[in-house]
Design an enzyme around this catalytic site. Sequence first.
Site, mmCIF file in Angstrom:
data_model
loop_
_atom_site.group_PDB
_atom_site.id
_atom_site.type_symbol
_atom_site.label_atom_id
_atom_site.label_comp_id
_atom_site.label_asym_id
_atom_site.label_seq_id
_atom_site.Cartn_x
_atom_site.Cartn_y
_atom_site.Cartn_z
ATOM 1 N N ASP A 195 5.934 27.184 -23.314
ATOM 2 C CA ASP A 195 6.618 26.557 -22.183
ATOM 3 C C ASP A 195 6.745 25.059 -22.384
ATOM 4 O O ASP A 195 6.010 24.451 -23.174
ATOM 5 C CB ASP A 195 5.826 26.813 -20.888
ATOM 6 C CG ASP A 195 6.282 28.077 -20.171
ATOM 7 O OD1 ASP A 195 7.218 28.723 -20.652
ATOM 8 O OD2 ASP A 195 5.669 28.405 -19.132
ATOM 9 N N LYS A 217 11.328 25.891 -19.334
ATOM 10 C CA LYS A 217 12.199 25.797 -18.167
ATOM 11 C C LYS A 217 12.171 24.379 -17.630
ATOM 12 O O LYS A 217 11.137 23.706 -17.664
ATOM 13 C CB LYS A 217 11.739 26.766 -17.075
ATOM 14 C CG LYS A 217 11.652 28.216 -17.519
ATOM 15 C CD LYS A 217 10.969 29.071 -16.470
ATOM 16 C CE LYS A 217 10.809 30.500 -16.954
ATOM 17 N NZ LYS A 217 10.072 31.343 -15.978
ATOM 18 N N MET A 325 5.482 22.108 -8.219
ATOM 19 C CA MET A 325 6.951 22.240 -8.302
ATOM 20 C C MET A 325 7.607 21.864 -6.976
ATOM 21 O O MET A 325 8.514 22.549 -6.500
ATOM 22 C CB MET A 325 7.313 23.678 -8.704
ATOM 23 C CG MET A 325 6.731 24.097 -10.048
ATOM 24 S SD MET A 325 6.868 25.872 -10.393
ATOM 25 C CE MET A 325 5.602 26.530 -9.282
#
Length: 409
Positions: A195, A217, A325
Amino acid sequence: MSAAPYPLHLDVRGRRVVVVGGGPVALRRTEGLLRAGADVLLVAPQVCEGLGEHARSGSLTWRQGTWRADDLDGAWLVHTATGERDVDAAVAAAAEERCLWCVRADDAAASAAWTPSVVRRHDVTVSVTAGGDPGRARALRGALALALDTGALPLRRTRRGAGRVTLVGGGPGEQDLLTLRGRRALAEADVVVVDRLAPTSVLAELDEDVQVVDVGKTPDHHPVPQHEINRILVEAGRAGLRVVRLKGGDGYVLGRGGEEAAACREAGVEVDVVPGVTSAFAVPAAAGIPVTHRGLSRSVTVVSGHEDLDHETLARLEGTLVVLMGVSTLPALAAGLLARGKDPATPVAVVESGWTPRQRTTRAPLAQIAAVAAERGVRAPAVVVVGAVAALEGPVLAGPGAGPAGAQR
């Protein structure tokens, strides 16, 4: 020049091994044999508590009394640890007559076999002897264990066997916050699926032929969807490869690690998990913010800013709220908490790029945090801390070279 001993590992599963002696040395030898699956016959008039527990549990057979030569009948191996030199010598002589290997605890020089110092890591076993010097052997064992744990030794298989997927939490970004078990898994890997927020600097230590698959991502941009990541893991595992899924933080804390583990299990691929230092706690700590603190907060709630949040429930929390996030949804979070009665003066801190040279902390009351964050250009990745602890400014714990780590507002 004396001949060197011939090293050999034995499979003693289900095979009779006789241990003569009932003290702490016999206990150590016995427990190693039981872990290896041996059928242990223990012979001693009296035994220490640990051996007594094994006898009571039925994990070994204890014949109470002094040893007899026929105790060795049917045995594959003998250990003697009575503490009496004459008895140990007699047991060893009887074993020799029966062509049995006998390990003498009292006198290594007179023994026909020796138990080495051993390091075991998964399917790797390293045995060490050091010329009859047990302290030297233990020191070597410790050095080898450290080298195995840190991935400094070549652990990758050269022959394919059963594939396995290991989900490794990489911690909040600094390479030295990756656990030893995680480093060892990387040293064994044939494929690493990584990641964006994982400690990617560790990839430079991999062999050149290790396949690295970047599935990183960014906010609102997921070039490799989760179902495709699951497929990559399963196919590589089925091909007999050792696969590491390397994530930032802890893969089981808002990291979809549970979904990936389930996909592997459903496909019949062996999977194990190495937890990581979650950014939910580590990133605030890097800015000097403890998520719990006596007199201020006795609980902590971690949520994802990407989800539909229950602002009414969150507004009633008395402890600390940590949002992962949550940069893009910070205005909605603040407005929702205020609308449900959260004190406008509640301290809020936003810690960007924790544990990296770009780390920066923005602080403001709840009523002002969205505007202040926009003014400062706060960007992901960041962790949002809401609650009284967000006002604390303890020692900054950022990693080496993290100059901006102390930048506050």
